[in-house]
Design a protein around this motif. Structure first.
Motif, PDB file in Angstrom:
ATOM      1  N   VAL A  30     -74.142  56.425  14.176  1.00 22.23           N
ATOM      2  CA  VAL A  30     -73.297  55.657  14.340  1.00 22.23           C
ATOM      3  C   VAL A  30     -73.016  54.526  13.451  1.00 22.23           C
ATOM      4  O   VAL A  30     -72.215  54.086  12.913  1.00 22.23           O
ATOM      5  N   ARG A  31     -74.199  53.812  13.302  1.00 25.24           N
ATOM      6  CA  ARG A  31     -74.250  52.768  12.480  1.00 25.24           C
ATOM      7  C   ARG A  31     -73.896  53.097  10.976  1.00 25.24           C
ATOM      8  O   ARG A  31     -73.307  52.147  10.175  1.00 25.24           O
ATOM      9  N   PHE A  32     -74.268  53.966  10.318  1.00 29.86           N
ATOM     10  CA  PHE A  32     -74.430  54.576   8.929  1.00 29.86           C
ATOM     11  C   PHE A  32     -73.403  55.604   8.505  1.00 29.86           C
ATOM     12  O   PHE A  32     -72.982  55.481   7.473  1.00 29.86           O
ATOM     13  N   LEU A  33     -72.948  56.522   9.683  1.00 29.54           N
ATOM     14  CA  LEU A  33     -71.720  57.077   9.492  1.00 29.54           C
ATOM     15  C   LEU A  33     -70.463  57.012   9.738  1.00 29.54           C
ATOM     16  O   LEU A  33     -69.690  57.659   9.718  1.00 29.54           O
ATOM     17  N   THR A  34     -70.249  55.743  10.490  1.00 32.01           N
ATOM     18  CA  THR A  34     -68.984  55.679  11.128  1.00 32.01           C
ATOM     19  C   THR A  34     -68.912  54.210  10.891  1.00 32.01           C
ATOM     20  O   THR A  34     -69.656  53.190  10.609  1.00 32.01           O
ATOM     21  N   PRO A  35     -67.533  53.604  11.109  1.00 32.25           N
ATOM     22  CA  PRO A  35     -67.228  52.201  10.899  1.00 32.25           C
ATOM     23  C   PRO A  35     -67.491  51.543  12.162  1.00 32.25           C
ATOM     24  O   PRO A  35     -67.022  49.976  12.125  1.00 32.25           O
ATOM     25  N   ALA A  36     -68.314  51.722  13.104  1.00 35.99           N
ATOM     26  CA  ALA A  36     -68.378  51.077  14.473  1.00 35.99           C
ATOM     27  C   ALA A  36     -69.106  49.809  14.104  1.00 35.99           C
ATOM     28  O   ALA A  36     -68.611  48.892  14.744  1.00 35.99           O
ATOM     29  N   ARG A  37     -70.257  49.747  13.478  1.00 36.05           N
ATOM     30  CA  ARG A  37     -70.874  48.308  13.369  1.00 36.05           C
ATOM     31  C   ARG A  37     -70.067  47.448  12.642  1.00 36.05           C
ATOM     32  O   ARG A  37     -69.848  46.319  13.636  1.00 36.05           O
ATOM     33  N   PRO A  38     -69.412  47.426  11.577  1.00 27.69           N
ATOM     34  CA  PRO A  38     -68.360  46.327  11.264  1.00 27.69           C
ATOM     35  C   PRO A  38     -67.186  46.053  12.011  1.00 27.69           C
ATOM     36  O   PRO A  38     -66.863  44.973  12.225  1.00 27.69           O
ATOM     37  N   ALA A  39     -66.770  47.326  12.564  1.00 26.02           N
ATOM     38  CA  ALA A  39     -65.580  47.043  13.726  1.00 26.02           C
ATOM     39  C   ALA A  39     -65.826  46.373  14.862  1.00 26.02           C
ATOM     40  O   ALA A  39     -65.190  45.247  15.389  1.00 26.02           O
ATOM     41  N   TRP A  40     -67.150  46.309  15.297  1.00 26.79           N
ATOM     42  CA  TRP A  40     -67.454  45.842  16.570  1.00 26.79           C
ATOM     43  C   TRP A  40     -67.997  44.229  16.228  1.00 26.79           C
ATOM     44  O   TRP A  40     -67.731  43.428  16.842  1.00 26.79           O
ATOM     45  N   GLY A  41     -68.399  44.318  14.923  1.00 28.72           N
ATOM     46  CA  GLY A  41     -68.965  42.754  14.486  1.00 28.72           C
ATOM     47  C   GLY A  41     -67.664  41.835  14.239  1.00 28.72           C
ATOM     48  O   GLY A  41     -67.495  40.811  14.941  1.00 28.72           O
ATOM     49  N   SER A  42     -66.432  42.596  13.965  1.00 22.36           N
ATOM     50  CA  SER A  42     -65.343  41.752  13.894  1.00 22.36           C
ATOM     51  C   SER A  42     -64.625  41.420  15.387  1.00 22.36           C
ATOM     52  O   SER A  42     -64.246  40.244  15.603  1.00 22.36           O
ATOM     53  N   LEU A  43     -64.859  42.444  16.277  1.00 21.59           N
ATOM     54  CA  LEU A  43     -64.360  42.151  17.719  1.00 21.59           C
ATOM     55  C   LEU A  43     -65.306  40.927  18.189  1.00 21.59           C
ATOM     56  O   LEU A  43     -64.638  40.142  18.828  1.00 21.59           O
ATOM     57  N   ALA A  44     -66.589  41.122  18.077  1.00 16.05           N
ATOM     58  CA  ALA A  44     -67.635  40.200  18.580  1.00 16.05           C
ATOM     59  C   ALA A  44     -67.231  39.073  18.029  1.00 16.05           C
ATOM     60  O   ALA A  44     -67.567  37.809  18.814  1.00 16.05           O
ATOM     61  N   SER A  45     -67.151  38.836  16.651  1.00 15.78           N
ATOM     62  CA  SER A  45     -66.960  37.377  16.229  1.00 15.78           C
ATOM     63  C   SER A  45     -65.706  36.705  16.536  1.00 15.78           C
ATOM     64  O   SER A  45     -65.738  35.509  16.895  1.00 15.78           O
ATOM     65  N   LEU A  46     -64.661  37.499  16.930  1.00 14.03           N
ATOM     66  CA  LEU A  46     -63.428  36.801  17.347  1.00 14.03           C
ATOM     67  C   LEU A  46     -63.511  36.399  18.908  1.00 14.03           C
ATOM     68  O   LEU A  46     -63.224  35.073  19.189  1.00 14.03           O
ATOM     69  N   ALA A  47     -64.419  37.081  19.667  1.00 17.33           N
ATOM     70  CA  ALA A  47     -64.653  36.630  20.900  1.00 17.33           C
ATOM     71  C   ALA A  47     -65.324  35.318  21.150  1.00 17.33           C
ATOM     72  O   ALA A  47     -65.137  34.412  21.890  1.00 17.33           O
ATOM     73  N   VAL A  48     -66.408  35.182  20.011  1.00 18.01           N
ATOM     74  CA  VAL A  48     -67.182  33.999  19.990  1.00 18.01           C
ATOM     75  C   VAL A  48     -66.275  32.879  19.569  1.00 18.01           C
ATOM     76  O   VAL A  48     -66.622  31.458  20.207  1.00 18.01           O
ATOM     77  N   ALA A  49     -65.769  32.971  18.674  1.00 17.68           N
ATOM     78  CA  ALA A  49     -64.601  32.178  17.987  1.00 17.68           C
ATOM     79  C   ALA A  49     -63.743  31.593  18.970  1.00 17.68           C
ATOM     80  O   ALA A  49     -63.224  30.613  18.639  1.00 17.68           O
ATOM     81  N   THR A  50     -63.334  32.286  19.861  1.00 22.61           N
ATOM     82  CA  THR A  50     -62.335  31.903  20.846  1.00 22.61           C
ATOM     83  C   THR A  50     -62.866  31.321  22.024  1.00 22.61           C
ATOM     84  O   THR A  50     -62.223  30.795  23.016  1.00 22.61           O
ATOM     85  N   LEU A  51     -64.142  31.142  21.984  1.00 19.35           N
ATOM     86  CA  LEU A  51     -64.786  30.480  23.384  1.00 19.35           C
ATOM     87  C   LEU A  51     -64.531  29.205  23.256  1.00 19.35           C
ATOM     88  O   LEU A  51     -64.361  28.786  22.159  1.00 19.35           O
ATOM     89  N   PRO A  52     -64.711  28.281  24.573  1.00 20.37           N
ATOM     90  CA  PRO A  52     -64.274  26.979  24.391  1.00 20.37           C
ATOM     91  C   PRO A  52     -65.461  26.233  23.648  1.00 20.37           C
ATOM     92  O   PRO A  52     -66.470  26.765  23.438  1.00 20.37           O
ATOM     93  N   GLN A  53     -64.947  25.189  23.217  1.00 23.41           N
ATOM     94  CA  GLN A  53     -66.104  24.552  22.094  1.00 23.41           C
ATOM     95  C   GLN A  53     -67.466  24.233  22.894  1.00 23.41           C
ATOM     96  O   GLN A  53     -68.372  24.030  22.438  1.00 23.41           O
ATOM     97  N   TRP A  54     -67.170  23.739  24.010  1.00 20.62           N
ATOM     98  CA  TRP A  54     -68.462  23.271  24.934  1.00 20.62           C
ATOM     99  C   TRP A  54     -69.254  24.603  24.925  1.00 20.62           C
ATOM    100  O   TRP A  54     -70.645  24.537  25.030  1.00 20.62           O
ATOM    101  N   ALA A  55     -68.877  25.952  25.029  1.00 26.25           N
ATOM    102  CA  ALA A  55     -69.622  26.908  25.004  1.00 26.25           C
ATOM    103  C   ALA A  55     -70.194  27.469  23.904  1.00 26.25           C
ATOM    104  O   ALA A  55     -71.450  27.816  23.698  1.00 26.25           O
ATOM    105  N   ARG A  56     -69.537  27.406  22.666  1.00 27.01           N
ATOM    106  CA  ARG A  56     -70.133  27.713  21.671  1.00 27.01           C
ATOM    107  C   ARG A  56     -71.022  26.748  21.179  1.00 27.01           C
ATOM    108  O   ARG A  56     -72.104  26.955  20.444  1.00 27.01           O
ATOM    109  N   ARG A  57     -70.920  25.339  21.575  1.00 30.80           N
ATOM    110  CA  ARG A  57     -72.162  24.238  21.328  1.00 30.80           C
ATOM    111  C   ARG A  57     -73.374  24.831  22.182  1.00 30.80           C
ATOM    112  O   ARG A  57     -74.553  24.650  21.651  1.00 30.80           O
ATOM    113  N   MET A  58     -73.245  25.290  23.377  1.00 28.11           N
ATOM    114  CA  MET A  58     -74.293  25.618  23.925  1.00 28.11           C
ATOM    115  C   MET A  58     -74.922  26.850  23.409  1.00 28.11           C
ATOM    116  O   MET A  58     -76.241  26.984  23.619  1.00 28.11           O
TER     117      MET A  58
END
Length: 287
Positions: A207-235
């Motif tokens: 899955v990691r090497f033969l599909t785009p799943a890893r970069p696609a998930w990375g983009s999704l997770a990065s958005l989830a982190v970036a939209t957290l409240p600032q106090w949660a990102r600081r924690m």
């Protein structure tokens, strides 16, 4: 108390607990729902007792989180888009599992049950706050829809076992809830592990090497982190995560537009599609 199926009409059963005119259907059917779901998991992990329950009782979560993530998504989809009877069956399964689980959080020494109302309320509020925040940012709903969504979700909280009087019913009450709970939150080792699992979950090599799943998930997770409240990102020691709030919002809107270009079958689960189809079939009969 879980309501009886005899408490509503066949028409009410068909549209479920929310129905197609609700803000809940609008928010939960949108592609950014997936970002909100991951954001909710990251918030939930910061409560040491709630996180202890996940770490202790979610067998295999560290090595293979996918089954638990799929079960959680299916539960929320069924509660939202299923008939009332289907939703109650899902609720009974979840409450039956919770009822048997109890533990002790080591740092505080607190003995707890997984179905303690305050823990259920924490999980509920993280979900509502997260799904509403990303929906607002992405332009799915307006600020005026926020109170309607929070009020609608009181039903979901009570069904799973929260005490109704304690459940926030407005966006103001939801903000007050987080202000009260924040002193109890900590980044425990289990929470740090959970964050790593959300951002970089284990995937089979093919899955990691033969599909785009890893970069696609990375983009999704990065958005989830970036939209957290600032106090949660600081924690989490991720105060910026490479994106300002404005940039995170713009990226989220771009993600949504890209997903909306896909056919519904590719961006909606079978449970969501079945809910829309069921209501559409019933419309001529009720007109």
């Amino acid at each position: 108390m879980i309501p009886s199926a005899r408490a509503w009409t066949p028409e009410e059963d068909l549209v479920g607990f929310f129905g197609p005119e609700s803000v809940t259907w609008l928010v939960h059917a949108d592609p950014v729902f997936s970002v909100g779901g991951l954001r909710a998991l990251l918030l939930q992990a910061l409560h040491p007792v709630a996180m202890d329950g996940v770490a202790t009782f979610s067998e295999g979560f560290r090595t293979d989180p996918w089954p638990r993530l799929a079960r959680t998504a299916a539960y929320v989809d069924t509660l939202t888009f299923g008939t009332r009877r289907e939703a109650l069956r899902a609720v009974r399964r979840v409450r039956g599992l919770h009822r048997r689980l109890a533990g002790v959080e080591a740092a505080s020494g607190r003995a707890y049950r997984v179905d303690d109302p305050d823990l259920l309320l924490w999980v509920h509020c993280c979900e509502v706050d997260s799904l509403l925040d990303v929906a607002r940012r992405a332009g799915v709903v307006t600020d005026a829809d926020g109170d309607r969504y929070v009020a609608e979700q009181v039903t979901a909280a009570v069904l799973v076992g929260c005490t109704e009087a304690d459940v926030p019913a407005t966006t103001g009450e939801l903000a007050d809830y987080f202000a009260r709970v924040r002193p109890q939150l900590r980044l425990t080792p289990a929470a740090r592990d959970a964050m790593r699992l959300v951002v970089t979950p284990p995937m089979p090599a093919w899955v990691r090497f033969l599909t785009p799943a890893r970069p696609a998930w990375g983009s999704l997770a990065s958005l989830a982190v970036a939209t957290l409240p600032q106090w949660a990102r600081r924690m989490y020691s991720l105060p910026g995560f490479g994106l300002t709030d404005a940039a995170a919002t713009a990226t989220l809107r771009g993600f949504r537009q890209g997903m909306l270009a896909l056919p519904a079958r590719a961006r909606r689960s079978p449970i969501v599609r079945a809910g829309f189809a069921r209501v559409a079939r019933a419309e001529p009969a009720s007109a």
